[in-house]
Write a protein that holds these residues in place. Structure first.
Motif, PDB file in Angstrom:
ATOM      1  N   TRP A   1       2.713  -5.731 -16.751  1.00 28.83           N
ATOM      2  CA  TRP A   1       1.472  -6.498 -16.681  1.00 28.83           C
ATOM      3  C   TRP A   1       1.000  -6.938 -18.072  1.00 28.83           C
ATOM      4  N   LEU A   2       1.236  -6.089 -19.077  1.00 29.33           N
ATOM      5  CA  LEU A   2       0.813  -6.429 -20.430  1.00 29.33           C
ATOM      6  C   LEU A   2       1.524  -7.665 -20.973  1.00 29.33           C
ATOM      7  N   LEU A   3       2.685  -7.959 -20.419  1.00 29.64           N
ATOM      8  CA  LEU A   3       3.372  -9.184 -20.825  1.00 29.64           C
ATOM      9  C   LEU A   3       2.614 -10.419 -20.349  1.00 29.64           C
ATOM     10  N   ILE A   4       1.855 -10.257 -19.266  1.00 27.65           N
ATOM     11  CA  ILE A   4       1.083 -11.370 -18.705  1.00 27.65           C
ATOM     12  C   ILE A   4      -0.342 -11.382 -19.251  1.00 27.65           C
ATOM     13  N   TRP A   5      -0.950 -10.192 -19.303  1.00 24.18           N
ATOM     14  CA  TRP A   5      -2.362 -10.106 -19.701  1.00 24.18           C
ATOM     15  C   TRP A   5      -2.557  -8.868 -20.579  1.00 24.18           C
ATOM     16  N   PRO A   6      -2.428  -8.995 -21.879  1.00 20.24           N
ATOM     17  CA  PRO A   6      -2.678  -7.865 -22.784  1.00 20.24           C
ATOM     18  C   PRO A   6      -4.139  -7.454 -22.751  1.00 20.24           C
ATOM     19  N   GLY A   7      -4.406  -6.297 -23.327  1.00 19.47           N
ATOM     20  CA  GLY A   7      -5.794  -5.871 -23.425  1.00 19.47           C
ATOM     21  C   GLY A   7      -6.070  -4.475 -22.928  1.00 19.47           C
ATOM     22  N   SER A   8      -5.048  -3.776 -22.441  1.00 18.04           N
ATOM     23  CA  SER A   8      -5.236  -2.400 -21.997  1.00 18.04           C
ATOM     24  C   SER A   8      -4.107  -1.543 -22.568  1.00 18.04           C
ATOM     25  N   SER A   9      -4.078  -0.293 -22.166  1.00 19.77           N
ATOM     26  CA  SER A   9      -3.062   0.631 -22.681  1.00 19.77           C
ATOM     27  C   SER A   9      -2.199   1.165 -21.548  1.00 19.77           C
ATOM     28  N   ILE A  10      -0.980   1.558 -21.894  1.00 19.87           N
ATOM     29  CA  ILE A  10      -0.078   2.162 -20.906  1.00 19.87           C
ATOM     30  C   ILE A  10      -0.717   3.396 -20.286  1.00 19.87           C
ATOM     31  N   SER A  11      -1.410   4.184 -21.088  1.00 24.44           N
ATOM     32  CA  SER A  11      -2.034   5.412 -20.584  1.00 24.44           C
ATOM     33  C   SER A  11      -3.053   5.118 -19.493  1.00 24.44           C
ATOM     34  N   ALA A  12      -3.830   4.054 -19.665  1.00 28.65           N
ATOM     35  CA  ALA A  12      -4.838   3.704 -18.665  1.00 28.65           C
ATOM     36  C   ALA A  12      -4.188   3.295 -17.348  1.00 28.65           C
ATOM     37  N   PHE A  13      -3.125   2.504 -17.422  1.00 29.07           N
ATOM     38  CA  PHE A  13      -2.407   2.117 -16.208  1.00 29.07           C
ATOM     39  C   PHE A  13      -1.849   3.356 -15.497  1.00 29.07           C
ATOM     40  N   ALA A  14      -1.266   4.261 -16.276  1.00 26.28           N
ATOM     41  CA  ALA A  14      -0.668   5.462 -15.695  1.00 26.28           C
ATOM     42  C   ALA A  14      -1.720   6.345 -15.046  1.00 26.28           C
ATOM     43  N   PHE A  15      -2.872   6.460 -15.684  1.00 24.62           N
ATOM     44  CA  PHE A  15      -3.967   7.271 -15.150  1.00 24.62           C
ATOM     45  C   PHE A  15      -4.399   6.748 -13.777  1.00 24.62           C
ATOM     46  N   VAL A  16      -4.631   5.459 -13.695  1.00 26.66           N
ATOM     47  CA  VAL A  16      -5.091   4.843 -12.443  1.00 26.66           C
ATOM     48  C   VAL A  16      -4.048   5.003 -11.339  1.00 26.66           C
ATOM     49  N   ALA A  17      -2.791   4.727 -11.666  1.00 28.75           N
ATOM     50  CA  ALA A  17      -1.738   4.803 -10.658  1.00 28.75           C
ATOM     51  C   ALA A  17      -1.475   6.239 -10.213  1.00 28.75           C
ATOM     52  N   ALA A  18      -1.608   7.197 -11.127  1.00 29.58           N
ATOM     53  CA  ALA A  18      -1.415   8.601 -10.758  1.00 29.58           C
ATOM     54  C   ALA A  18      -2.412   9.015  -9.684  1.00 29.58           C
ATOM     55  N   ALA A  19      -3.669   8.617  -9.864  1.00 34.65           N
ATOM     56  CA  ALA A  19      -4.685   8.949  -8.868  1.00 34.65           C
ATOM     57  C   ALA A  19      -4.418   8.242  -7.544  1.00 34.65           C
ATOM     58  N   ALA A  20      -3.980   6.985  -7.612  1.00 32.17           N
ATOM     59  CA  ALA A  20      -3.727   6.219  -6.389  1.00 32.17           C
ATOM     60  C   ALA A  20      -2.547   6.783  -5.609  1.00 32.17           C
ATOM     61  N   PHE A  21      -1.462   7.112  -6.303  1.00 30.17           N
ATOM     62  CA  PHE A  21      -0.282   7.675  -5.646  1.00 30.17           C
ATOM     63  C   PHE A  21      -0.624   9.023  -5.013  1.00 30.17           C
ATOM     64  N   LEU A  22      -1.333   9.860  -5.759  1.00 32.37           N
ATOM     65  CA  LEU A  22      -1.691  11.187  -5.264  1.00 32.37           C
ATOM     66  C   LEU A  22      -2.635  11.090  -4.067  1.00 32.37           C
ATOM     67  N   ALA A  23      -3.568  10.139  -4.108  1.00 29.79           N
ATOM     68  CA  ALA A  23      -4.497   9.976  -2.993  1.00 29.79           C
ATOM     69  C   ALA A  23      -3.768   9.643  -1.708  1.00 29.79           C
ATOM     70  N   SER A  24      -2.760   8.785  -1.789  1.00 28.80           N
ATOM     71  CA  SER A  24      -2.003   8.411  -0.591  1.00 28.80           C
ATOM     72  C   SER A  24      -1.090   9.531  -0.130  1.00 28.80           C
ATOM     73  N   SER A  25      -0.421  10.191  -1.058  1.00 28.78           N
ATOM     74  CA  SER A  25       0.529  11.237  -0.673  1.00 28.78           C
ATOM     75  C   SER A  25      -0.173  12.455  -0.081  1.00 28.78           C
ATOM     76  N   MET A  26      -1.410  12.730  -0.525  1.00 28.77           N
ATOM     77  CA  MET A  26      -2.174  13.864   0.001  1.00 28.77           C
ATOM     78  C   MET A  26      -3.073  13.479   1.170  1.00 28.77           C
ATOM     79  N   LYS A  27      -3.261  12.149   1.374  1.00 27.04           N
ATOM     80  CA  LYS A  27      -4.251  11.674   2.332  1.00 27.04           C
ATOM     81  C   LYS A  27      -5.615  12.290   2.018  1.00 27.04           C
TER      82      LYS A  27
END
Length: 423
Positions: free
Chosen positions: A344-370
């Motif tokens: 995504w940073l190749l298209i729209w810079p302005g954030s960090s890899i850590s922030a993307f990972a943080f958000v996705a970790a919560a989203a993946f865990l929320a779905s896997s745990m329901k």
């Protein structure tokens, strides 16, 4: 002013004392599991934190493969014997609903989980303390003579407190008990959940660290991250659903009877061989989670680790092992987030890899745990981060969970139930 009835006062005092005892039992359960895991990791790998990121003593490659082979042999023989001659292991969910956990079979199941995870098996460690704490809570509530409803609540709170103790996540442990195990938000459930998790986490700190599980740099909000969370949430949801489906399939097709004596050592040894190139796949997923949350490796390598960790965890479940998928799910989500965020940073810079990972970790865990609330609080406590990224995280969680419901609505209940039973 009306005075409280003496019987009511006595009941309240007894319930408070039982709640304290359940919290202490859960704390001792988490303390014991943590101490044994760290001891095994120190013997097998030369350290006791379980991140598998440090340089291992020479010869590191052979040591990893040997440790996993031993884990496969011990696990294979142990679960073969337990499932052939022991009583059926009762899940935490069934225990909450009143099914009595057999003491010896439950302790054997917990011990085997500790051995294989301590030696590096690719599966979560959180189920062992939950089972041990639930077993203790069942015993405490039985000998103290509380009623059926109180017993149900306290066993669930004990299991949640076991999770709180082993990872030092007191709020997440309480939310897990209320949201996942009890599915009831009331004063009668929230107060004992908070109390038992706080007590358990405090007791377990005798051997566990009070610092966050993951070392994450400072995170900041950006328009790029907010838009990405809307786009990436459903993508992460598909990944989580795929993980659930394959884990359920693997659990349903695990080897029966004596076949586990061959399959488990073979699969575990294969994981050990893969760890020569991808050491981050070993253990409960902490190494991959840390890798994604810091973005400290090339994105192509992180993507490869995600694929191999996905396969190794599913393979471990399919080999017949018991264990959790909580931390592996968080790790897979963090890895996915790092890779998707980097693109995504190749298209729209302005954030960090850590922030993307943080958000996705919560989203993946929320779905896997329901369990979206539990997942959100877990990631917050695991990383020690505040509410800076709350908006994009909630957006991603919403998109991810919506996918698991829409695409897997007919199968998701069976998947989650089966996954927890396997755990």
């Amino acid at each position: 002013m009306t005075r409280p009835h003496p019987a009511s006062a006595h009941w309240l005092i007894r319930l408070v004392m039982v709640t304290i005892l359940v919290g202490l039992g859960a704390g001792l359960s988490g303390l014991t599991v943590s101490w044994l895991l760290h001891g095994l990791e120190h013997v097998a790998y030369g350290f006791g934190e379980g991140d598998f990121l440090d340089e291992l003593p020479t010869p590191s490659n052979g040591r990893r493969v040997l440790a996993l082979f031993i884990a496969g042999v011990v696990g294979g023989v142990g679960w073969w014997a337990l499932r052939r001659w022991g009583r059926k292991v009762v899940s935490v969910e069934a225990a909450v609903e009143g099914t009595r956990m057999p003491v010896l079979a439950s302790l054997g199941n917990v011990a085997l989980q500790i051995v294989i995870v301590g030696l590096g098996a690719s599966i979560g460690r959180e189920v062992a303390p939950r089972e041990l704490a639930a077993l203790a809570a069942q015993w405490i509530t039985r000998v103290t003579g509380v009623n059926q409803r109180e017993r149900r609540i306290l066993v669930a709170c004990g299991a949640g407190a076991g999770l709180a103790a082993v990872y030092d996540v007191p709020l997440a442990g309480a939310v897990f008990a209320v949201e996942v195990l009890l599915a009831e938000l009331s004063i009668a459930t929230v107060l004992p959940a908070l109390a038992t998790s706080a007590i358990a986490a405090l007791v377990a700190r005798l051997v566990t660290s009070a610092s966050p599980l993951y070392d994450v740099p400072h995170l900041s909000l950006s328009p790029s991250l907010v838009v990405w969370s809307v786009v990436a949430g459903p993508v992460v949801g598909f990944g989580a659903l795929g993980f659930l489906l394959l884990a359920k399939w693997a659990g349903d097709h695990r080897p029966k009877s004596w076949a586990i004596l061959i399959v488990m050592p073979a699969v575990f040894t294969a994981v050990g061989v893969l760890s020569i190139w991808f050491p981050q796949i070993l253990g409960n997923g902490r190494a991959l989670g840390q890798l994604g949350l810091t973005g400290s490796a090339p994105l192509l390598f992180i993507a490869a680790v995600v694929v191999v960790k996905f396969a190794s965890t599913v393979g471990t479940i399919g080999a017949g092992a018991a264990g959790g998928t909580l931390t592996p799910s968080l790790a897979l989500g963090a890895g996915m987030g790092a890779v998707l965020g980097g693109l995504w940073l190749l298209i729209w810079p302005g954030s960090s890899i850590s922030a993307f990972a943080f958000v996705a970790a919560a989203a993946f865990l929320a779905s896997s745990m329901k369990a979206p609330l539990t997942a959100l609080v877990l990631v917050l406590e695991f990383t020690g981060q505040g509410t800076t990224l709350l908006i994009p995280t909630l957006l991603a969680i919403g998109g991810s969970v919506a996918i698991t419901y829409m695409v897997g609505r007919r199968r998701i209940a069976g998947i989650v139930k089966g996954g927890r039973a396997t755990a």
